[in-house]
Scaffold this active site. Structure first.
Site, PDB file in Angstrom:
ATOM      1  N   HIS A 209       6.121  -7.224 -51.141  1.00 57.13           N
ATOM      2  CA  HIS A 209       5.357  -6.893 -52.523  1.00 57.13           C
ATOM      3  C   HIS A 209       6.499  -6.368 -53.409  1.00 57.13           C
ATOM      4  CE1 HIS A 209       1.711  -6.665 -49.855  1.00 57.13           C
ATOM      5  NE2 HIS A 209       1.534  -7.648 -50.581  1.00 57.13           N
ATOM      6  N   ILE A 210       7.157  -5.462 -53.118  1.00 55.50           N
ATOM      7  CA  ILE A 210       8.063  -4.812 -54.133  1.00 55.50           C
ATOM      8  C   ILE A 210       9.382  -5.695 -54.328  1.00 55.50           C
ATOM      9  CG2 ILE A 210       9.559  -2.976 -54.167  1.00 55.50           C
ATOM     10  CD1 ILE A 210       7.801  -1.228 -52.843  1.00 55.50           C
ATOM     11  N   ASP A 229      15.430 -11.522 -45.568  1.00 59.22           N
ATOM     12  CA  ASP A 229      14.056 -11.194 -44.912  1.00 59.22           C
ATOM     13  C   ASP A 229      13.903 -12.103 -43.654  1.00 59.22           C
ATOM     14  OD1 ASP A 229      11.239 -10.065 -46.834  1.00 59.22           O
ATOM     15  OD2 ASP A 229      11.077 -10.833 -44.622  1.00 59.22           O
ATOM     16  N   ALA A 286      14.489   2.900 -51.558  1.00 57.12           N
ATOM     17  CA  ALA A 286      13.246   3.513 -51.838  1.00 57.12           C
ATOM     18  C   ALA A 286      12.388   2.999 -50.939  1.00 57.12           C
ATOM     19  CB  ALA A 286      12.996   2.960 -53.409  1.00 57.12           C
ATOM     20  N   SER A 287      12.610   2.628 -49.567  1.00 62.32           N
ATOM     21  CA  SER A 287      11.744   2.207 -48.580  1.00 62.32           C
ATOM     22  C   SER A 287      11.183   3.359 -47.621  1.00 62.32           C
ATOM     23  CB  SER A 287      12.322   1.244 -47.779  1.00 62.32           C
ATOM     24  OG  SER A 287      13.552   1.565 -46.941  1.00 62.32           O
ATOM     25  N   ASP A 312      15.442   7.674 -52.758  1.00 64.52           N
ATOM     26  CA  ASP A 312      14.086   8.163 -53.352  1.00 64.52           C
ATOM     27  C   ASP A 312      13.436   8.852 -51.838  1.00 64.52           C
ATOM     28  OD1 ASP A 312      10.800   7.148 -54.086  1.00 64.52           O
ATOM     29  OD2 ASP A 312      11.721   8.651 -55.178  1.00 64.52           O
ATOM     30  N   GLU A 317      11.159  14.993 -45.250  1.00 59.31           N
ATOM     31  CA  GLU A 317      10.955  15.417 -46.516  1.00 59.31           C
ATOM     32  C   GLU A 317      10.144  16.585 -46.596  1.00 59.31           C
ATOM     33  OE1 GLU A 317       9.310  11.878 -48.130  1.00 59.31           O
ATOM     34  OE2 GLU A 317      11.069  10.745 -47.891  1.00 59.31           O
ATOM     35  N   HIS A 347      10.536  10.928 -53.504  1.00 65.28           N
ATOM     36  CA  HIS A 347       9.720  10.304 -52.882  1.00 65.28           C
ATOM     37  C   HIS A 347       8.610   9.761 -54.138  1.00 65.28           C
ATOM     38  CE1 HIS A 347       8.026   8.605 -49.055  1.00 65.28           C
ATOM     39  NE2 HIS A 347       7.621   7.658 -50.008  1.00 65.28           N
ATOM     40  N   ILE A 348       9.251   9.534 -55.429  1.00 62.26           N
ATOM     41  CA  ILE A 348       8.471   9.242 -56.514  1.00 62.26           C
ATOM     42  C   ILE A 348       8.322   7.815 -56.854  1.00 62.26           C
ATOM     43  CG2 ILE A 348       8.992  11.419 -57.723  1.00 62.26           C
ATOM     44  CD1 ILE A 348      10.556   9.877 -59.377  1.00 62.26           C
TER      45      ILE A 348
END
Ligand SMILES: NC(=O)c1ccc[n+]([C@@H]2O[C@H](COP(=O)([O-])OP(=O)(O)OC[C@H]3O[C@@H](n4cnc5c(N)ncnc54)[C@H](O)[C@@H]3O)[C@@H](O)[C@H]2O)c1
Ligand SMILES: O=C(O)CC[C@@H](O)C(=O)O
Length: 469
Positions: A209-210, A229, A286-287, A312, A317, A347-348
């Site tokens: 999706h991303i 992938d 960002a995963s 991210d 965390e 993590h935004i």
């Protein structure tokens, strides 16, 4: 809602005080309640849909952690559920204590619902992950305890993709360093090592999706896109799938990772992979924090192999906001903070008004449909089963939800138990070791409910029984 005393029976001394139909959802801690037919979510607006509620709604205890969006809180509160919303996550020990009488829990990416926590959650029937990732939940343990898990599969994908586009440009222009310098009063006008992104190659690892949202945005910026992938996928625009991770690493100026946290993605980008990247290329993650070996990235940045990076997500965390990002939470945190052209965000990726509002609605509605009607559409750990809602024209119908071990002979035994009634509709499906059965049966007297429930509970295949009407 009929006025009535509320029983909190166990299955031996169930008694009721009001003739009106009431809902029995006798999971591991049976609670007899009274039906309040109201048009809750999933009902047929303007029709005689009877909204099933397995508990007196005020008995349904919902715990929301990690600042779940108000849209989600409001949908659940409008059902009459008791909703407690906290801004942070809880530790495992805190959860073991807190979760004991909770029926519904909503989390995001920080809260770990381990098998130990789920074992303590005697009343829990459903988990809502108000995010995409579900790696923070022991999905198998949840299924084995008859606890359904829902998430929001793509409502924040665009937000993440836009953040990554911003980071690509910011890294190419060393924007973070220039801004920090000027915040400190230093005027540093340079072009060395600063680039346009037009004509550069973006390598996307994980074209879901991303990844494919990002692919379209990057091509609109004039970038060339390649992706890797583990499955063959149709590319967006003129993006090209490459057949190995190494081919992607060697062929990209910017490498970005958008894969789930899985055993096979742990440290997927480590020392060896960083060495295979182009000299002076950039890395974006960002995963999940487990996907990139950050100490190896620190060394690659110091050596100049990597010209910049944007992170991210991190292996560990903080559970809430505050000044925690130091060597106590990750031993290399202060080394990372000292590097040049490294963009660090908390993590935004999914943290936009639009994404959080959409996620709140999507997940809360799935939770309401599950609690009130037993529908598992969109579940990540259960078969997807749904039946048309019962209507007020079916006053003596009962919905049986039977979550059981996926072993031979169960359906025959269940249908023998239901056989004294007409089974208006039934649907069943299995997913691995767990099967999920929904059946609407008619002409059921309230005096028969307890025996019906207990007969199902007594079957050796039982994981969880819910009787709704
Ligand atoms: N930073 C954030 O705020 C944020 C927001 C949303 C999602 N995420 C994370 O990003 C991840 C990806 O999100 P998504 O919605 O694109 O997921 P997705 O499931 O739609 O796509 C993931 C893709 O990765 C591929 N994949 C899986 N294992 C792989 C491997 N070993 N090598 C290459 N490809 C592999 C899958 O085939 C799939 O196409 C999520 O699992 C979540 O952990 C982070
Ligand atoms: O917003 C969050 O806490 C999680 C965001 C992201 O990691 C996701 O899994 O959707």
């Amino acid at each position: 809602m009929p006025s009535a005393a509320r029983d909190i029976p166990n299955s031996d001394n169930l008694s009721r005080t009001v003739s009106n139909s009431f809902n029995l959802s006798l999971s591991t801690s049976p609670v007899a309640t009274f039906n309040s037919s109201s048009s809750s979510l999933g009902g047929h607006k303007g029709t005689s849909a009877k909204q099933l509620k397995p508990f007196i709604t005020s008995d349904i205890k919902v715990l929301l952690l990690e600042n779940v969006n108000k849209t989600g809180q409001d949908i659940l509160a409008r059902q009459g559920y008791q909703v407690e919303a906290l801004k942070s996550s809880l530790s495992e020990d805190e959860l073991v204590q807190k979760i004991r009488d909770v029926h519904v829990i909503g989390i995001r990416s920080k809260t770990k619902l381990t098998s130990k926590v789920l074992h303590a959650a005697k009343n829990l029937i459903v988990i809502g992950c108000f995010c995409i990732g579900t790696n923070q939940v022991d999905l198998k343990a949840a299924a084995q305890n008859g606890i359904c898990v829902f998430n929001s599969p793509f409502s924040n994908s665009r937000s993440v993709a836009e953040l990554v586009i911003a980071e690509i440009i910011a890294l190419a222009r060393q924007l973070g360093d220039r801004s920090n310098e000027l915040h400190n009063g230093v005027w540093n006008k340079v072009s060395a090592g600063c680039w346009e992104v037009r004509g550069k190659t973006l390598g996307i690892i994980g074209y879901g999706h991303i990844g494919n949202q990002l692919s379209v945005l990057a091509e609109a910026m004039g970038m060339r896109v390649v992706f890797y992938d583990v499955v063959n996928l149709m590319s967006m625009g003129t993006a090209q799938q490459v057949n190995s991770l190494n081919a992607l690493l060697a062929g990209a100026d910017f490498v970005t990772v958008h894969v789930p946290e899985l055993p096979e993605t742990q440290n997927m980008i480590g020392k060896e992979q960083l060495e295979k990247m182009r000299q002076g290329s950039y890395l974006i993650n960002a995963s999940r924090g487990s996907v990139v070996d950050i100490p190896a990235l620190i060394e690659a940045s110091k050596s100049g192999k990597i010209a910049g990076a944007a992170l991210d997500v991190y292996p560990n965390e903080p559970g809430g906001n505050g000044n925690y990002f130091n060597n106590e939470i990750n031993s290399w945190a202060e080394d990372l903070r000292a590097l040049k052209n490294i963009i660090l965000t908390p993590h935004i990726g999914g943290s936009t008004e639009e994404a959080q509002s959409a996620i709140g609605v999507e997940v809360a509605e799935a939770l309401v449909r599950y609690v009130n009607e037993g529908a598992t559409l969109g579940a990540v750990n259960m078969p997807e089963v749904n039946l048309r809602s019962l209507t007020l024209d079916e006053p003596n119908h009962v919905r049986v939800v039977y979550i059981h071990k996926n072993v031979p002979g169960v359906l025959r035994k269940v249908n023998e138990i239901l056989g004294d009634h007409n089974v208006d509709k039934q649907m069943t499906d299995s997913r691995g070791e767990v099967a999920y059965l929904m059946a609407d049966i008619s002409n059921v007297n309230t005096s028969e409910i307890k025996d019906l429930y207990q007969s199902l509970e007594d079957l050796g295949s039982r994981i969880r029984t819910r009787v709704l009407y």
